[in-house]
Design a protein around this motif. Sequence first.
Motif, PDB file in Angstrom:
ATOM      1  N   MET A  17       0.847  -1.191   0.000  1.00 55.97           N
ATOM      2  CA  MET A  17       0.000   0.000   0.000  1.00 55.97           C
ATOM      3  C   MET A  17       0.885   1.245   0.000  1.00 55.97           C
ATOM      4  SD  MET A  17      -3.176   0.862   2.543  1.00 55.97           S
ATOM      5  CE  MET A  17      -2.182   0.949   4.044  1.00 55.97           C
ATOM      6  N   ARG A  18       0.535   2.222  -0.822  1.00 57.14           N
ATOM      7  CA  ARG A  18       1.288   3.473  -0.864  1.00 57.14           C
ATOM      8  C   ARG A  18       0.525   4.539  -0.079  1.00 57.14           C
ATOM      9  NH1 ARG A  18       2.552   8.112  -4.654  1.00 57.14           N
ATOM     10  NH2 ARG A  18       4.751   8.565  -4.227  1.00 57.14           N
ATOM     11  N   VAL A  19       1.218   5.149   0.871  1.00 55.18           N
ATOM     12  CA  VAL A  19       0.602   6.121   1.770  1.00 55.18           C
ATOM     13  C   VAL A  19       1.373   7.430   1.704  1.00 55.18           C
ATOM     14  CG1 VAL A  19      -0.095   6.617   4.141  1.00 55.18           C
ATOM     15  CG2 VAL A  19      -0.093   4.249   3.321  1.00 55.18           C
ATOM     16  N   ALA A  20       0.656   8.529   1.512  1.00 57.63           N
ATOM     17  CA  ALA A  20       1.256   9.856   1.579  1.00 57.63           C
ATOM     18  C   ALA A  20       0.879  10.496   2.898  1.00 57.63           C
ATOM     19  CB  ALA A  20       0.780  10.732   0.419  1.00 57.63           C
ATOM     20  N   ILE A  21       1.844  11.129   3.542  1.00 57.58           N
ATOM     21  CA  ILE A  21       1.608  11.804   4.820  1.00 57.58           C
ATOM     22  C   ILE A  21       2.025  13.256   4.681  1.00 57.58           C
ATOM     23  CG2 ILE A  21       2.145  11.894   7.276  1.00 57.58           C
ATOM     24  CD1 ILE A  21       2.816   8.926   7.155  1.00 57.58           C
ATOM     25  N   ALA A  22       1.078  14.156   4.847  1.00 55.18           N
ATOM     26  CA  ALA A  22       1.380  15.586   4.832  1.00 55.18           C
ATOM     27  C   ALA A  22       1.664  16.026   6.266  1.00 55.18           C
ATOM     28  CB  ALA A  22       0.206  16.374   4.261  1.00 55.18           C
ATOM     29  N   GLY A  23       2.856  16.541   6.474  1.00 51.61           N
ATOM     30  CA  GLY A  23       3.270  16.921   7.821  1.00 51.61           C
ATOM     31  C   GLY A  23       4.321  15.958   8.331  1.00 51.61           C
ATOM     32  N   ALA A  24       5.569  16.388   8.358  1.00 47.06           N
ATOM     33  CA  ALA A  24       6.665  15.512   8.774  1.00 47.06           C
ATOM     34  C   ALA A  24       7.168  15.864  10.159  1.00 47.06           C
ATOM     35  CB  ALA A  24       7.811  15.579   7.758  1.00 47.06           C
ATOM     36  N   GLY A  25       6.248  16.314  11.005  1.00 48.83           N
ATOM     37  CA  GLY A  25       6.601  16.556  12.398  1.00 48.83           C
ATOM     38  C   GLY A  25       6.655  15.245  13.165  1.00 48.83           C
ATOM     39  N   ALA A  26       6.610  15.351  14.489  1.00 46.60           N
ATOM     40  CA  ALA A  26       6.722  14.159  15.322  1.00 46.60           C
ATOM     41  C   ALA A  26       5.603  13.160  15.028  1.00 46.60           C
ATOM     42  CB  ALA A  26       6.699  14.554  16.798  1.00 46.60           C
TER      43      ALA A  26
END
Length: 220
Positions: free
Chosen positions: A1-10
């Motif tokens: 599964m390909r997942v995009a995450i916006a926000g590379a904070g903690a």
Amino acid sequence: MRVAIAGAGAVGRSVATELIENGHHVLLIDKSPGSIRSDAVPGAQWLLADACEMSSLEEARLDTCDVMISATGDDKANLVISLLAKTEFAVPRTVGRVNHPSNEWLFGESWGVDVAVSTPRLMAALVEEAVAVGDLVRLFTFRQSDTNLVELTMPDHSPLVGTRIADVPWPPDALLVAILRDTSILTPDRDRALESGDELLFVTASDAEAALASLLAPKG
């Protein structure tokens, strides 16, 4: 599964790490150069870009993603990202982080959010779940289907203590999915009897909650 995450904070990095450990492909997107820390999550792809911009999401090839997680610290940004992902790129599943509880009502279908995750609400629910016996506690809401994940700890006075699961007249829109007993997770087999202190987990419609609570732990 390909997942995009916006926000590379903690939060974003922690979610990315868990997903990668479970065998998924993860892309982290952040507009702040200081947040691009490839050494923190070496198994992820990284993109320095503003996820609220169409061009950025095109560069991220969002149309090839199975899930879009909006995990920034800005509720407005999380809503915009979810809406673009759902309406412009047809991402099958969107998850939106709710930073401020007063904004939770916005995180729904109209803004393209399939699942809203509110940390304050979740923490409050977990506190209630830890101390409440005989009270129905709502742990999570599935917005698309208008159903909830709820928990009830069987009190000593419940009339259903000792009753086989198959013999309980469950409300039609309530499904028992698991029983937590001592340190074990038990399946709701038909011949299993309910015991005092059992933590029962249900997926249920909102309008069935009152009947479920009355059945398992009647008041008075």
